[in-house]
Scaffold this motif. Structure first.
Motif, short mmCIF file in Angstrom:
data_model
loop_
_atom_site.label_atom_id
_atom_site.label_comp_id
_atom_site.label_asym_id
_atom_site.label_seq_id
_atom_site.Cartn_x
_atom_site.Cartn_y
_atom_site.Cartn_z
N VAL A 23 14.89 41.45 73.42
CA VAL A 23 15.10 40.68 72.20
C VAL A 23 14.99 39.20 72.50
N ALA A 24 14.19 38.51 71.73
CA ALA A 24 14.06 37.06 71.82
C ALA A 24 14.93 36.42 70.76
N SER A 25 15.71 35.43 71.17
CA SER A 25 16.59 34.75 70.22
C SER A 25 16.58 33.26 70.51
N GLY A 26 17.05 32.49 69.52
CA GLY A 26 17.10 31.05 69.70
C GLY A 26 16.10 30.34 68.80
N SER A 27 15.60 29.23 69.30
CA SER A 27 14.68 28.40 68.50
C SER A 27 13.27 28.96 68.60
N ILE A 28 13.06 30.03 67.86
CA ILE A 28 11.76 30.70 67.92
C ILE A 28 10.86 30.18 66.81
N CYS A 29 9.74 29.63 67.19
CA CYS A 29 8.77 29.19 66.20
C CYS A 29 7.64 30.21 66.13
N ILE A 30 6.89 30.24 67.18
CA ILE A 30 5.76 31.17 67.24
C ILE A 30 5.85 31.93 68.55
N ILE A 31 5.69 33.23 68.47
CA ILE A 31 5.56 34.05 69.67
C ILE A 31 4.17 34.65 69.67
N ASN A 32 3.45 34.44 70.70
CA ASN A 32 2.12 35.03 70.82
C ASN A 32 2.25 36.40 71.48
N ASP A 33 1.92 36.53 72.73
CA ASP A 33 2.02 37.82 73.40
C ASP A 33 3.46 38.13 73.82
N MET A 34 3.79 39.40 73.79
CA MET A 34 5.04 39.89 74.37
C MET A 34 4.67 41.01 75.34
N GLY A 35 5.27 40.99 76.50
CA GLY A 35 4.85 41.99 77.48
C GLY A 35 5.91 42.33 78.49
N TRP A 36 5.54 43.26 79.34
CA TRP A 36 6.43 43.74 80.39
C TRP A 36 5.75 43.65 81.75
N TYR A 37 6.55 43.29 82.72
CA TYR A 37 6.15 43.26 84.12
C TYR A 37 7.20 44.01 84.91
N ARG A 38 6.89 44.31 86.16
CA ARG A 38 7.88 44.93 87.01
C ARG A 38 7.71 44.46 88.45
N GLN A 39 8.81 44.52 89.17
CA GLN A 39 8.78 44.13 90.58
C GLN A 39 9.58 45.13 91.39
N ALA A 40 8.87 45.86 92.23
CA ALA A 40 9.51 46.84 93.11
C ALA A 40 10.00 46.13 94.37
N PRO A 41 10.96 46.73 95.06
CA PRO A 41 11.49 46.11 96.28
C PRO A 41 10.38 45.83 97.29
N GLY A 42 10.33 44.59 97.76
CA GLY A 42 9.35 44.23 98.77
C GLY A 42 7.94 44.02 98.27
N LYS A 43 7.76 44.07 96.95
CA LYS A 43 6.42 43.91 96.38
C LYS A 43 6.39 42.76 95.40
N GLU A 44 5.17 42.34 95.08
CA GLU A 44 5.02 41.27 94.10
C GLU A 44 5.20 41.81 92.68
N ARG A 45 5.54 40.91 91.80
CA ARG A 45 5.66 41.28 90.39
C ARG A 45 4.28 41.67 89.86
N GLU A 46 4.23 42.75 89.10
CA GLU A 46 2.96 43.20 88.55
C GLU A 46 3.08 43.40 87.05
N TRP A 47 1.96 43.20 86.40
CA TRP A 47 1.87 43.37 84.96
C TRP A 47 1.87 44.86 84.61
N VAL A 48 2.57 45.19 83.51
CA VAL A 48 2.64 46.57 83.05
C VAL A 48 1.93 46.76 81.71
N ALA A 49 2.31 45.94 80.73
CA ALA A 49 1.75 46.12 79.39
C ALA A 49 1.95 44.86 78.57
N THR A 50 1.09 44.68 77.57
CA THR A 50 1.16 43.53 76.67
C THR A 50 0.91 43.97 75.24
N PHE A 51 1.64 43.35 74.32
CA PHE A 51 1.40 43.52 72.89
C PHE A 51 1.07 42.14 72.35
#
Length: 115
Positions: A23-51
């Protein structure tokens, strides 16, 4: 200032399902993309999905057919339905929101896939 709060993580058995929310809250004007990333132990953060703001969805190859990203603009919320989870998908899952002049990260929610 915009804040992102994720929820829905937890412990699930291999093959199980979880639904993450951000959930995004606060001074929201425009939100473009919303997405998810993940980071496994010992690995770099990776992209999962975007809306995108235009309604398009995109997925990493590794999650296609199992994960579904949805978005509720009225609630400034993005969801990630994760099915058929695998052990190797144990990670901290992060929400990311893109605005015209910045992008923001949530604090992350832990997903552990284990029997």
């Amino acid at each position: 200032q915009v804040q992102l709060v994720e929820s829905g993580g937890g412990l699930v058995q291999p093959g199980g399902s979880l639904r993450l929310s951000c959930v995004a809250s606060g001074s929201i004007c425009i939100i473009n993309d919303m997405g998810w990333y993940r980071q496994a132990p010992g690995k770099e953060r990776e992209w999962v999905a975007t809306f995108t703001r235009g309604g398009a969805t995109n997925y990493a190859e590794s999650v296609k057919g199992r994960f579904t990203i949805t978005r509720d603009n009225a609630k400034n919320t993005v969801y990630l339905q994760m099915n058929s989870l695998k052990r190797e998908e144990t990670a901290v899952y992060y929400c990311r929101v893109v605005q015209p002049t910045q992008f923001l990260w949530g604090q992350g929610t832990q997903v552990t896939v284990s029997s």
